[in-house]
Write a protein that holds these residues in place. Structure first.
Motif, PDB file in Angstrom:
ATOM      1  N   LYS A   1       0.832  -1.204   0.000  1.00 16.03           N
ATOM      2  CA  LYS A   1       0.000   0.000   0.000  1.00 16.03           C
ATOM      3  C   LYS A   1       0.871   1.260   0.000  1.00 16.03           C
ATOM      4  CE  LYS A   1      -2.280  -1.466   3.711  1.00 16.03           C
ATOM      5  NZ  LYS A   1      -1.825  -2.851   3.819  1.00 16.03           N
ATOM      6  N   THR A   2       2.062   1.153   0.621  1.00 12.86           N
ATOM      7  CA  THR A   2       2.899   2.351   0.762  1.00 12.86           C
ATOM      8  C   THR A   2       3.263   2.952  -0.585  1.00 12.86           C
ATOM      9  OG1 THR A   2       3.865   1.107   2.574  1.00 12.86           O
ATOM     10  CG2 THR A   2       4.836   3.244   2.100  1.00 12.86           C
ATOM     11  N   ILE A   3       3.646   2.112  -1.518  1.00 16.50           N
ATOM     12  CA  ILE A   3       4.084   2.645  -2.810  1.00 16.50           C
ATOM     13  C   ILE A   3       2.901   3.307  -3.530  1.00 16.50           C
ATOM     14  CG2 ILE A   3       3.759   0.458  -4.074  1.00 16.50           C
ATOM     15  CD1 ILE A   3       6.645   2.869  -4.698  1.00 16.50           C
TER      16      ILE A   3
ATOM     17  N   VAL B   1      -3.724   8.781   5.645  1.00 16.93           N
ATOM     18  CA  VAL B   1      -3.727   8.219   6.994  1.00 16.93           C
ATOM     19  C   VAL B   1      -3.405   6.739   6.873  1.00 16.93           C
ATOM     20  CG1 VAL B   1      -5.074   7.824   9.073  1.00 16.93           C
ATOM     21  CG2 VAL B   1      -5.489   9.856   7.700  1.00 16.93           C
ATOM     22  N   ASP B   2      -2.259   6.352   7.401  1.00 20.50           N
ATOM     23  CA  ASP B   2      -1.855   4.951   7.289  1.00 20.50           C
ATOM     24  C   ASP B   2      -2.452   4.165   8.454  1.00 20.50           C
ATOM     25  OD1 ASP B   2      -0.704   2.688   6.341  1.00 20.50           O
ATOM     26  OD2 ASP B   2       1.372   3.263   6.763  1.00 20.50           O
ATOM     27  N   GLU B   3      -2.765   2.907   8.205  1.00 19.57           N
ATOM     28  CA  GLU B   3      -3.342   2.029   9.233  1.00 19.57           C
ATOM     29  C   GLU B   3      -4.495   2.755   9.920  1.00 19.57           C
ATOM     30  OE1 GLU B   3      -2.341  -1.022   9.489  1.00 19.57           O
ATOM     31  OE2 GLU B   3      -0.417  -0.960   8.440  1.00 19.57           O
ATOM     32  N   GLN B   4      -5.440   3.205   9.115  1.00 18.69           N
ATOM     33  CA  GLN B   4      -6.473   4.081   9.660  1.00 18.69           C
ATOM     34  C   GLN B   4      -7.290   3.421  10.770  1.00 18.69           C
ATOM     35  OE1 GLN B   4     -10.078   4.616   9.254  1.00 18.69           O
ATOM     36  NE2 GLN B   4     -10.404   2.503   8.627  1.00 18.69           N
TER      37      GLN B   4
HETATM   38 MG    MG Z   1       1.790  -0.383   5.578  1.00 15.22          MG
END
Ligand code: MG
Ligand code: ADP
Length: 699
Positions: free
Chosen positions: A298-300, A392-395
């Motif tokens: 997901k990061t990329i 927002v990561d790991e929401q």
């Molecule tokens: Mg991640």
């Protein structure tokens, strides 16, 4: 009786009413109006008297008789023994705790009504601890079933019943739905429904009220779902009228980011990237959830969205739930973007004051183009120059309040007053990432205002993780495996048990486990990582593990997210039975990131409950986060699921979006109709069902 009198007095005395409301908050009742919707758990039938001679009752019954004896017996234990007789037979009532006043009032000759289970006891028919009252001859029986309400300490049934009665007399019970709507969907009237539930007539099919299948329950469940849909859809409509800066980058920067990353996108990553690009190009704020299993990349995808924003000249913010994850994201983003001249800044939660002031200045001047941090980003003094995209990561790790802050206050904090679009203030596009998938039914019931993209494949070249379930008594074998792996140049995690009751105890356990493992493995370098370490200590330990100086890392669940060490191929999780399935799956995702064959050992304490066994089996059998979430939902029911709790909306108390899917669909349709044609009904319905959602809606 005394209690009831006191309660009645309080109706005339505003202070007493306040005191009563304070007590009622213990069962979640904040206003008198809420009592109308506080429905009984079950009912007692005190509408008719059964002859004692009818014998063993199947469930509680009401009997009435003349008291013929009352004595305190000490054998087999101290108890008040009361004998009563009706025309048919006699029965013994036993009380193991009682007041002297009770003993006194039970004089021979008085008439007694007792409600309880009548059973064949040691000494003939008996009732243990029946609910009892003295009766004057001819005292009438209750005409309706007696409700038994969900209660709490010091919140007695008498108080609840009286409060409900008061609410039913004084609150507005008029219908929020027109006759046409009720007829069209086969719904009973509101007042009729709540009256029936609080005081059902004796001839009702009592099991259908208790198990919530009675037709009036259909109305209650519908109302609850409708309130939820109204609040979500009001929010959606507001969003549709909001504006954002359209981001129409050419994607050239994205190409450079990809070549810096050194891999190509999977088909799924490519697809969701296009979905996000289409949203970003619109002049209304994106509100998209990107869900994909742990390690799905997901990061990329987030970085590619950021690249589009940067190409359009704006700023990007990335919020992570932990400092560790923020640091990892910061490393990734700087590696991909700084070489192209975009400065990336990490706003850590515990910077020295001058450094923090400096960072904040760089954010507000627009010099920092990408800002990564934890919820420290939500602090009031953080202002952006031209924020166009918030990620927002790991929401799912953020609480309701942080999400509200993000949507409401967050947009103020992050808005960019200098650049109006038309006459309106633009808001940032919002992209949320999560590895915890939301089941379809919850997606319509709780997250209808979110668009969802799903990455449904893992990057190529992953070797599947093998999962082993091992009872704690075979710990020695596990220790041997850890030693073997580390001696062969691999690295391992040892995850300490979760102790929900006490953070201090959890910390202590981690420290103890670390000491014990250092003693067990004198030949290995063993590190320790937990939430209470200073940020600098944490990152020092992490980098030591990253570069292979440490071979074994003892950690609390802080490593659940944001740790990416490809050489680590073994993970031991202690007391796995205490952890949530999503959490186990996330933790396990820390291994299997390289090409080596990875193993995750779930140590459990025996004996296991049946449910615990079932749950561990799910993680053992599947490595697919979506499948795990689906089975978790089956085992726990939707109300329990994290997603529901964190959606920012009140939990459903009565309806179940899975079982009542037909009602949910009807509620969606009626919600649209009311929003289009009847704002008064909307207002009335929400005031009754979701008084607190207003705050959320205005956010
Ligand atoms: Mg991640
Ligand atoms: P998550 O979805 O859990 O946030 P990450 O974005 O951290 O996953 O990605 C996990 C790992 O997979 C990272 O090391 C990342 O560099 C790598 N990765 C992501 N996409 C690909 C891809 N298409 N091909 C190869 N490796 C990839």
């Amino acid at each position: 009786m005394a209690m009831v009198n006191r309660v009645v007095d309080s109706n005339r005395n505003p202070r007493a009413l306040q005191a009563r409301l304070a007590l009622l908050t213990r069962v979640g009742l904040k206003r008198l109006d809420d009592c109308v919707l506080h429905f009984p758990l079950r009912y007692d039938d005190e509408t008719r008297i059964c002859p004692i001679a009818s014998g063993n009752s199947n469930g509680p019954i009401l009997v009435e008789g003349e008291l013929i004896a009352c004595e305190v017996s000490r054998r087999p234990r101290r108890q008040l023994v009361v004998t009563i007789r009706d025309g048919s037979a006699q029965a013994t009532l036993r009380f193991f705790s009682f007041y002297p006043s009770q003993e006194k009032s039970f004089r021979p000759g008085v008439r007694v009504r007792a409600y309880g289970d009548l059973r064949d006891g040691y000494d003939g028919l008996e009732m243990i601890h029946p609910r009892c009252r003295l009766v004057a001859t001819g005292m009438s029986l209750s005409e309706t079933l007696t409700p038994v309400y969900p209660s709490a300490k010091r919140v007695t049934q008498a108080l609840l019943k009286d409060s409900v009665d008061l609410a039913m007399r004084t609150c507005d019970l008029s219908d929020s739905l027109s006759k046409e709507i009720r007829n069209r969907w086969g719904l009973s009237g509101f007042e009729e429904s709540v009256r029936l539930l609080h005081a059902p007539p004796p001839d009702i099919d009592s099991s259908s009220v208790a198990d919530r299948t009675h037709v009036v329950w259909r109305r209650i469940k519908f109302d609850e779902l409708l309130a939820q849909q109204l609040s979500i859809r009001t929010h959606m409509r507001k969003r549709a009228s909001r504006v954002a800066v359209p981001l129409r980058g050419q994607g050239a920067l994205g190409q450079s980011v990809l070549s810096a990353a050194g891999f190509g996108l999977t088909a799924a990553q490519h697809r969701v990237e296009m979905e996000i690009a289409a949203d970003l190009a619109r002049a209304r704020p994106m509100q998209r959830l990107l869900q994909g299993d742990v390690g799905s990349g997901k990061t990329i995808v987030a970085a590619l969205a950021a690249a589009r924003a940067l190409e359009s000249g704006g700023q990007v913010v990335v919020m992570s739930p932990t400092e560790m994850l923020a640091e990892q994201t910061f490393r990734d983003f700087s590696g991909w973007l700084e070489r192209h001249g975009f400065s990336v800044l990490l706003l850590s939660g515990n910077l020295p004051r001058t450094q923090r002031r400096n960072s904040i200045a760089r954010i507000s001047s627009g010099d920092a183009r990408v800002v990564v941090g934890t919820h420290a980003l939500l602090q009031e003094d953080v202002h952006f120059n031209n924020l166009v995209l918030a990620i927002v990561d790991e929401q799912h790790r953020f609480g309701v309040h942080q999400r509200v802050a993000l949507r409401g206050k967050g947009t103020q904090v992050w808005s960019s007053p200098t650049r109006l679009v038309g006459s309106k203030m633009p808001e940032a596009h919002l992209l949320m990432l999560s590895a915890t998938p939301i089941p379809r039914t919850l997606a319509i019931s709780h997250y209808a205002d979110l668009d969802i993209s799903t990455i449904d494949e893992l990057p190529p070249g992953r070797t599947p993780i093998a999962t082993r379930l091992v009872a704690d008594r075979r710990r020695n074998e596990v220790i041997q495996r850890v030693r073997d792996a580390c001696m062969q140049g691999r690295q391992a995690y040892w995850v300490c048990p979760l102790i929900e009751e006490s953070e201090a105890l959890q910390l202590q356990t981690a420290v103890d486990t670390h000491a014990a493992l250092c003693a067990t493995f004198p030949e290995l370098a063993v590190g320790l990582l937990h939430g209470r370490l200073k940020a600098a200590e944490k990152s020092a330990t992490m980098s030591a593990f990253q570069c292979g100086e440490l071979q074994l890392l003892v950690a609390t669940t802080v490593i659940e997210v944001g740790v990416d060490v490809t050489n680590a191929s073994l993970m031991v999780i202690e007391h796995a039975e205490r952890m949530g399935l999503a959490q186990l799956h996330q933790l396990r995702g820390r291994v299997g990131r390289g090409s080596a064959k990875s193993t995750c050992i779930l140590l459990y304490q025996t004996p296991l409950s049946t449910l615990a066994r079932e749950r561990l089996k799910v993680v053992y059998e599947s490595t697919d986060g979506f499948e795990i979430a689906r089975r978790d939902l089956e085992l726990r029911g939707p109300g329990e699921l994290m997603g529901a709790r964190q959606s920012g909306l009140p939990m459903l108390r009565f309806a179940d979006p899975v079982r009542d899917v037909d009602l949910l669909e009807a509620a969606c349709e009626v919600a649209e109709l009311l929003l289009d044609t009847d704002p008064e009904a909307v207002e009335k319905h929400l005031a009754r069902w979701l008084p607190e959602a207003r705050e959320w809606l205005n956010g």
